[in-house]
Design a protein around this motif. Structure first.
Motif, PDB file in Angstrom:
ATOM      1  N   TYR A  68       0.838  -1.197   0.000  1.00 62.26           N
ATOM      2  CA  TYR A  68       0.000   0.000   0.000  1.00 62.26           C
ATOM      3  C   TYR A  68       0.878   1.254   0.000  1.00 62.26           C
ATOM      4  O   TYR A  68       0.577   2.224  -0.689  1.00 62.26           O
ATOM      5  CB  TYR A  68      -0.960  -0.027   1.193  1.00 62.26           C
ATOM      6  CG  TYR A  68      -1.997   1.077   1.191  1.00 62.26           C
ATOM      7  CD1 TYR A  68      -2.525   1.590   0.006  1.00 62.26           C
ATOM      8  CD2 TYR A  68      -2.475   1.598   2.376  1.00 62.26           C
ATOM      9  CE1 TYR A  68      -3.488   2.594   0.006  1.00 62.26           C
ATOM     10  CE2 TYR A  68      -3.437   2.603   2.392  1.00 62.26           C
ATOM     11  CZ  TYR A  68      -3.925   3.099   1.202  1.00 62.26           C
ATOM     12  OH  TYR A  68      -4.876   4.093   1.214  1.00 62.26           O
ATOM     13  N   TYR A  69       1.982   1.247   0.727  1.00 62.52           N
ATOM     14  CA  TYR A  69       2.925   2.369   0.685  1.00 62.52           C
ATOM     15  C   TYR A  69       3.413   2.586  -0.748  1.00 62.52           C
ATOM     16  O   TYR A  69       3.508   3.726  -1.204  1.00 62.52           O
ATOM     17  CB  TYR A  69       4.124   2.104   1.599  1.00 62.52           C
ATOM     18  CG  TYR A  69       4.020   2.726   2.976  1.00 62.52           C
ATOM     19  CD1 TYR A  69       2.869   2.587   3.757  1.00 62.52           C
ATOM     20  CD2 TYR A  69       5.076   3.436   3.520  1.00 62.52           C
ATOM     21  CE1 TYR A  69       2.783   3.144   5.016  1.00 62.52           C
ATOM     22  CE2 TYR A  69       5.007   3.996   4.776  1.00 62.52           C
ATOM     23  CZ  TYR A  69       3.861   3.849   5.521  1.00 62.52           C
ATOM     24  OH  TYR A  69       3.780   4.411   6.762  1.00 62.52           O
ATOM     25  N   PRO A  99      -9.628  -2.068  14.285  1.00 66.88           N
ATOM     26  CA  PRO A  99      -8.976  -0.754  14.357  1.00 66.88           C
ATOM     27  C   PRO A  99      -7.449  -0.827  14.303  1.00 66.88           C
ATOM     28  O   PRO A  99      -6.792   0.195  14.144  1.00 66.88           O
ATOM     29  CB  PRO A  99      -9.456  -0.206  15.710  1.00 66.88           C
ATOM     30  CG  PRO A  99      -9.750  -1.405  16.523  1.00 66.88           C
ATOM     31  CD  PRO A  99     -10.226  -2.461  15.560  1.00 66.88           C
ATOM     32  N   LYS A 100      -6.886  -2.029  14.411  1.00 71.32           N
ATOM     33  CA  LYS A 100      -5.429  -2.165  14.430  1.00 71.32           C
ATOM     34  C   LYS A 100      -4.837  -2.612  13.103  1.00 71.32           C
ATOM     35  O   LYS A 100      -3.632  -2.454  12.887  1.00 71.32           O
ATOM     36  CB  LYS A 100      -5.015  -3.147  15.530  1.00 71.32           C
ATOM     37  CG  LYS A 100      -5.333  -2.621  16.906  1.00 71.32           C
ATOM     38  CD  LYS A 100      -4.911  -3.585  17.966  1.00 71.32           C
ATOM     39  CE  LYS A 100      -5.294  -3.020  19.329  1.00 71.32           C
ATOM     40  NZ  LYS A 100      -5.050  -3.968  20.389  1.00 71.32           N
ATOM     41  N   ILE A 101      -5.652  -3.187  12.237  1.00 73.01           N
ATOM     42  CA  ILE A 101      -5.160  -3.579  10.911  1.00 73.01           C
ATOM     43  C   ILE A 101      -6.169  -3.138   9.857  1.00 73.01           C
ATOM     44  O   ILE A 101      -7.072  -3.873   9.493  1.00 73.01           O
ATOM     45  CB  ILE A 101      -4.822  -5.093  10.791  1.00 73.01           C
ATOM     46  CG1 ILE A 101      -6.027  -5.978  11.073  1.00 73.01           C
ATOM     47  CG2 ILE A 101      -3.669  -5.478  11.689  1.00 73.01           C
ATOM     48  CD1 ILE A 101      -5.806  -7.430  10.663  1.00 73.01           C
ATOM     49  N   ASN A 102      -5.982  -1.914   9.392  1.00 79.26           N
ATOM     50  CA  ASN A 102      -6.838  -1.391   8.331  1.00 79.26           C
ATOM     51  C   ASN A 102      -6.066  -0.353   7.532  1.00 79.26           C
ATOM     52  O   ASN A 102      -5.072   0.198   8.007  1.00 79.26           O
ATOM     53  CB  ASN A 102      -8.131  -0.815   8.912  1.00 79.26           C
ATOM     54  CG  ASN A 102      -7.889   0.385   9.768  1.00 79.26           C
ATOM     55  OD1 ASN A 102      -7.543   1.455   9.268  1.00 79.26           O
ATOM     56  ND2 ASN A 102      -8.032   0.233  11.075  1.00 79.26           N
ATOM     57  N   HIS A 103      -6.513  -0.095   6.347  1.00 80.87           N
ATOM     58  CA  HIS A 103      -5.766   0.784   5.445  1.00 80.87           C
ATOM     59  C   HIS A 103      -5.757   2.244   5.895  1.00 80.87           C
ATOM     60  O   HIS A 103      -4.829   2.981   5.577  1.00 80.87           O
ATOM     61  CB  HIS A 103      -6.304   0.667   4.012  1.00 80.87           C
ATOM     62  CG  HIS A 103      -7.611   1.345   3.813  1.00 80.87           C
ATOM     63  ND1 HIS A 103      -8.804   0.814   4.236  1.00 80.87           N
ATOM     64  CD2 HIS A 103      -7.897   2.551   3.266  1.00 80.87           C
ATOM     65  CE1 HIS A 103      -9.775   1.644   3.947  1.00 80.87           C
ATOM     66  NE2 HIS A 103      -9.257   2.714   3.352  1.00 80.87           N
ATOM     67  N   LYS A 108      -2.779   7.096   7.309  1.00 78.82           N
ATOM     68  CA  LYS A 108      -2.429   8.111   8.299  1.00 78.82           C
ATOM     69  C   LYS A 108      -0.918   8.113   8.540  1.00 78.82           C
ATOM     70  O   LYS A 108      -0.274   9.161   8.505  1.00 78.82           O
ATOM     71  CB  LYS A 108      -3.172   7.852   9.606  1.00 78.82           C
ATOM     72  CG  LYS A 108      -2.737   8.758  10.740  1.00 78.82           C
ATOM     73  CD  LYS A 108      -3.376   8.357  12.042  1.00 78.82           C
ATOM     74  CE  LYS A 108      -2.787   9.168  13.194  1.00 78.82           C
ATOM     75  NZ  LYS A 108      -3.338   8.781  14.483  1.00 78.82           N
ATOM     76  N   ASN A 109      -0.351   6.948   8.790  1.00 79.20           N
ATOM     77  CA  ASN A 109       1.089   6.848   9.045  1.00 79.20           C
ATOM     78  C   ASN A 109       1.907   7.313   7.846  1.00 79.20           C
ATOM     79  O   ASN A 109       2.946   7.954   8.004  1.00 79.20           O
ATOM     80  CB  ASN A 109       1.469   5.426   9.438  1.00 79.20           C
ATOM     81  CG  ASN A 109       0.922   5.045  10.802  1.00 79.20           C
ATOM     82  OD1 ASN A 109       0.617   5.902  11.627  1.00 79.20           O
ATOM     83  ND2 ASN A 109       0.770   3.760  11.033  1.00 79.20           N
ATOM     84  N   LYS A 114       5.478  11.358   5.535  1.00 74.50           N
ATOM     85  CA  LYS A 114       5.816  12.307   4.463  1.00 74.50           C
ATOM     86  C   LYS A 114       5.970  13.714   5.030  1.00 74.50           C
ATOM     87  O   LYS A 114       6.790  14.482   4.560  1.00 74.50           O
ATOM     88  CB  LYS A 114       4.768  12.284   3.359  1.00 74.50           C
ATOM     89  CG  LYS A 114       4.792  11.030   2.517  1.00 74.50           C
ATOM     90  CD  LYS A 114       6.085  10.949   1.760  1.00 74.50           C
ATOM     91  CE  LYS A 114       6.145   9.713   0.898  1.00 74.50           C
ATOM     92  NZ  LYS A 114       7.411   9.562   0.206  1.00 74.50           N
ATOM     93  N   LYS A 115       5.180  14.036   6.038  1.00 76.14           N
ATOM     94  CA  LYS A 115       5.246  15.356   6.667  1.00 76.14           C
ATOM     95  C   LYS A 115       6.625  15.541   7.320  1.00 76.14           C
ATOM     96  O   LYS A 115       7.231  16.598   7.219  1.00 76.14           O
ATOM     97  CB  LYS A 115       4.134  15.483   7.707  1.00 76.14           C
ATOM     98  CG  LYS A 115       4.079  16.820   8.387  1.00 76.14           C
ATOM     99  CD  LYS A 115       2.913  16.852   9.347  1.00 76.14           C
ATOM    100  CE  LYS A 115       2.804  18.191  10.031  1.00 76.14           C
ATOM    101  NZ  LYS A 115       1.636  18.256  10.891  1.00 76.14           N
ATOM    102  N   ILE A 116       7.108  14.516   7.971  1.00 73.88           N
ATOM    103  CA  ILE A 116       8.414  14.575   8.646  1.00 73.88           C
ATOM    104  C   ILE A 116       9.544  14.686   7.623  1.00 73.88           C
ATOM    105  O   ILE A 116      10.508  15.397   7.824  1.00 73.88           O
ATOM    106  CB  ILE A 116       8.603  13.336   9.554  1.00 73.88           C
ATOM    107  CG1 ILE A 116       7.637  13.422  10.732  1.00 73.88           C
ATOM    108  CG2 ILE A 116      10.036  13.225  10.038  1.00 73.88           C
ATOM    109  CD1 ILE A 116       7.544  12.166  11.549  1.00 73.88           C
ATOM    110  N   GLU A 117       9.396  13.995   6.505  1.00 76.31           N
ATOM    111  CA  GLU A 117      10.431  13.980   5.471  1.00 76.31           C
ATOM    112  C   GLU A 117      10.580  15.327   4.762  1.00 76.31           C
ATOM    113  O   GLU A 117      11.626  15.618   4.219  1.00 76.31           O
ATOM    114  CB  GLU A 117      10.143  12.883   4.442  1.00 76.31           C
ATOM    115  CG  GLU A 117      10.324  11.487   5.000  1.00 76.31           C
ATOM    116  CD  GLU A 117       9.942  10.410   3.999  1.00 76.31           C
ATOM    117  OE1 GLU A 117       9.502  10.734   2.874  1.00 76.31           O
ATOM    118  OE2 GLU A 117      10.066   9.229   4.355  1.00 76.31           O
TER     119      GLU A 117
END
Length: 118
Positions: A68-69, A99-103, A108-109, A114-117
């Protein structure tokens, strides 16, 4: 601004900010009125092939995230989402049960990374 994720079946909250459905398929049992959407960004969801391959099975989670990335790397709608995130609170809505394994969590991550980069 922060990004949060939430199941579309949960109640609307004042803290939601801009509500964006990030599923390719419309969620079962939810009317457009009840959804209170600001945007349906179905083009940012995983491809149909990847969604079917993943099938929300925990054993496919790592592979799904990586693939997906890769899809997001070439998805022009990511920039649209990143631009919105700079100006307002976003709630990414999804229909998956876990809620722990979804796209939406992966998305979001990805946006935050990308914001940090940059």
């Amino acid at each position: 601004m922060p990004i949060q994720i939430k199941r579309i079946y949960e109640d609307v909250a004042e803290t939601d900010g801009k509500r964006i459905l990030v599923d390719r398929l419309w969620p079962r049992g939810v009317s457009k009125e009840r959804a209170h959407l600001d945007l349906w960004l179905k083009e940012i969801a995983p491809s149909t092939e990847l969604r079917k391959e993943f099938n929300h099975q925990a054993e496919h989670w790592l592979s799904f995230q990586q693939k997906y990335y890769q899809e997001l790397d070439s998805n022009p709608h990511v920039n649209e989402l990143r631009e919105m995130e700079r100006h307002e609170m976003l709630t990414l809505l999804y229909a998956a049960k876990d809620p722990k394994i979804n796209h939406a969590l992966v998305l979001k991550n990805y946006v935050l990374r990308k914001k940090i980069e940059t």
